[in-house]
Design an enzyme around this catalytic site. Structure first.
Site, PDB file in Angstrom:
ATOM      1  CB  ILE A 179       4.499   4.289   7.707  1.00  0.00           C
ATOM      2  CG1 ILE A 179       3.459   5.394   7.876  1.00  0.00           C
ATOM      3  CG2 ILE A 179       5.870   4.900   7.427  1.00  0.00           C
ATOM      4  CD1 ILE A 179       3.703   6.300   9.057  1.00  0.00           C
ATOM      5  CG  ASN A 186       9.925   3.337  16.015  1.00  0.00           C
ATOM      6  OD1 ASN A 186       9.899   4.550  16.142  1.00  0.00           O
ATOM      7  ND2 ASN A 186       8.823   2.604  16.017  1.00  0.00           N
ATOM      8  CG  HIS A 191      10.508   4.040  20.344  1.00  0.00           C
ATOM      9  ND1 HIS A 191       9.687   3.201  19.631  1.00  0.00           N
ATOM     10  CD2 HIS A 191      11.413   3.242  20.968  1.00  0.00           C
ATOM     11  CE1 HIS A 191      10.057   1.943  19.813  1.00  0.00           C
ATOM     12  NE2 HIS A 191      11.112   1.939  20.620  1.00  0.00           N
ATOM     13  CD  GLU A 221       3.703   0.080  11.646  1.00  0.00           C
ATOM     14  OE1 GLU A 221       4.287  -0.923  11.210  1.00  0.00           O
ATOM     15  OE2 GLU A 221       3.425   0.249  12.857  1.00  0.00           O
ATOM     16  NE  ARG A 241      -3.377  16.868  -4.075  1.00  0.00           N
ATOM     17  CZ  ARG A 241      -4.255  17.705  -3.600  1.00  0.00           C
ATOM     18  NH1 ARG A 241      -5.522  17.331  -3.457  1.00  0.00           N
ATOM     19  NH2 ARG A 241      -3.905  18.928  -3.247  1.00  0.00           N
TER      20      ARG A 241
END
Length: 301
Positions: A179, A186, A191, A221, A241
């Site tokens: 990510i 954060n 968080h 992540e 997608r």
């Protein structure tokens, strides 16, 4: 792929064949051998449940053994009574022997009924234990936050899928995604927002993936997607997608919209590599995608 019940039956059959008691250590070793999954340490909770199962199995053996001995003894006693009944001439003696025979038959019926109730209770307990063991084992393989597989679960799945792909000469692709700017989320929103974002992404990923695909929380992540029977073209389609769906589905946190993008790396299994090296190549491709500016997919060499 065999069901958990089929695997469990095969494990117990293997232990019986080798004359080994179903102790937690023996069961774990045999389970790894039958399922093809790596052997892992059994948690204290699983160990306790297995010990209970072991005790219940001993109880079943004891109950059925005692019933067998009792029936043999009572059958012999009944035979003697029947023989005496055939030889009896006096009416009073015939009546007493018939009454004794009826009492013995009632006693046998009572013994069988009591054992049946005990075995039914034991069966119900074993079924509950089986469910608890399945749930416990599943929890050991899942990430508590997202519900995706954890690293231990990944090892088991990846080893199995690599072996299947090579044996059946099928393709296998893994995708590592990260990510973008997760730390910033954060730092800006807290968080809890970061945790919500991880759950959000994993939920969307599962909605895009096929039933035969696997989602793993690799760490922080980062997520790993294991895509059996998929080539690079098909994997690129899935990733594109996923990027489109995530871009159109921002996280709403405290009435604020948090846009989400991710970077990814794809790797196609080679004939001469194992799962570990396959994941390393996908991770390296991910690094290149991030280095090139994020929000893109890179394919490993």
């Amino acid at each position: 792929m065999p069901s958990p019940n089929e695997i469990a039956s095969s494990v117990l059959a293997l232990l019986a064949e080798r004359g080994l008691p179903p102790t937690p250590a023996n069961y774990a070793h045999a389970y790894a051998e039958v399922s093809g999954e790596p052997e892992t340490a059994i948690s204290e909770e699983s160990n306790e449940l297995l010990q209970i199962v072991h005790s219940l199995v001993d109880l079943v053996v004891s109950r059925t053994g005692s019933l067998s001995d009792s029936l043999v003894e009572k059958n012999q006693d009944m035979k003697q009574t029947v023989d005496a009944l055939h030889a009896a001439k006096e009416k009073d003696l015939i009546i007493r022997l018939a009454q004794a025979l009826t009492a013995k038959a009632d006693s046998i019926h009572l013994s069988v009924s009591e054992t049946q109730r005990d075995l039914a209770s034991t069966r119900d307990t074993l079924q509950r234990m089986s469910t608890e063991l399945t749930e416990t084992r599943q929890s050991l393989l899942e990430d508590a936050l997202t519900g995706a597989q954890n690293r231990r679960g990944m090892d088991a799945i990846l080893n199995r899928e690599v072996a299947l792909a090579k044996r059946n000469k099928n393709s296998l692709v893994v995708a590592m995604i990260d990510i973008d700017h997760f730390k910033q989320v954060n730092d800006t929103h807290g968080h809890d927002a970061g945790d919500r974002l991880l759950t959000h992404v994993s939920m969307i990923a599962r909605s895009v993936l096929r039933e035969t695909d696997f989602l793993v929380r690799y760490g922080g992540e980062e997520f790993l997607l294991i895509l059996p029977d998929s080539d690079l073209k098909g994997a690129e389609f899935v990733m594109d997608r996923l990027r489109i769906v995530i871009a159109r589905s921002p996280l709403i946190y405290n009435q604020k919209k948090i846009d989400v993008t991710f970077s990814g790396g794809l790797a196609l299994l080679k004939e001469d590599e194992n799962g570990h090296h396959l994941v390393l190549r996908a991770d390296s491709a991910l690094y290149q995608a991030k280095k090139a500016g994020r929000n893109r997919i890179n394919i490993a060499n």
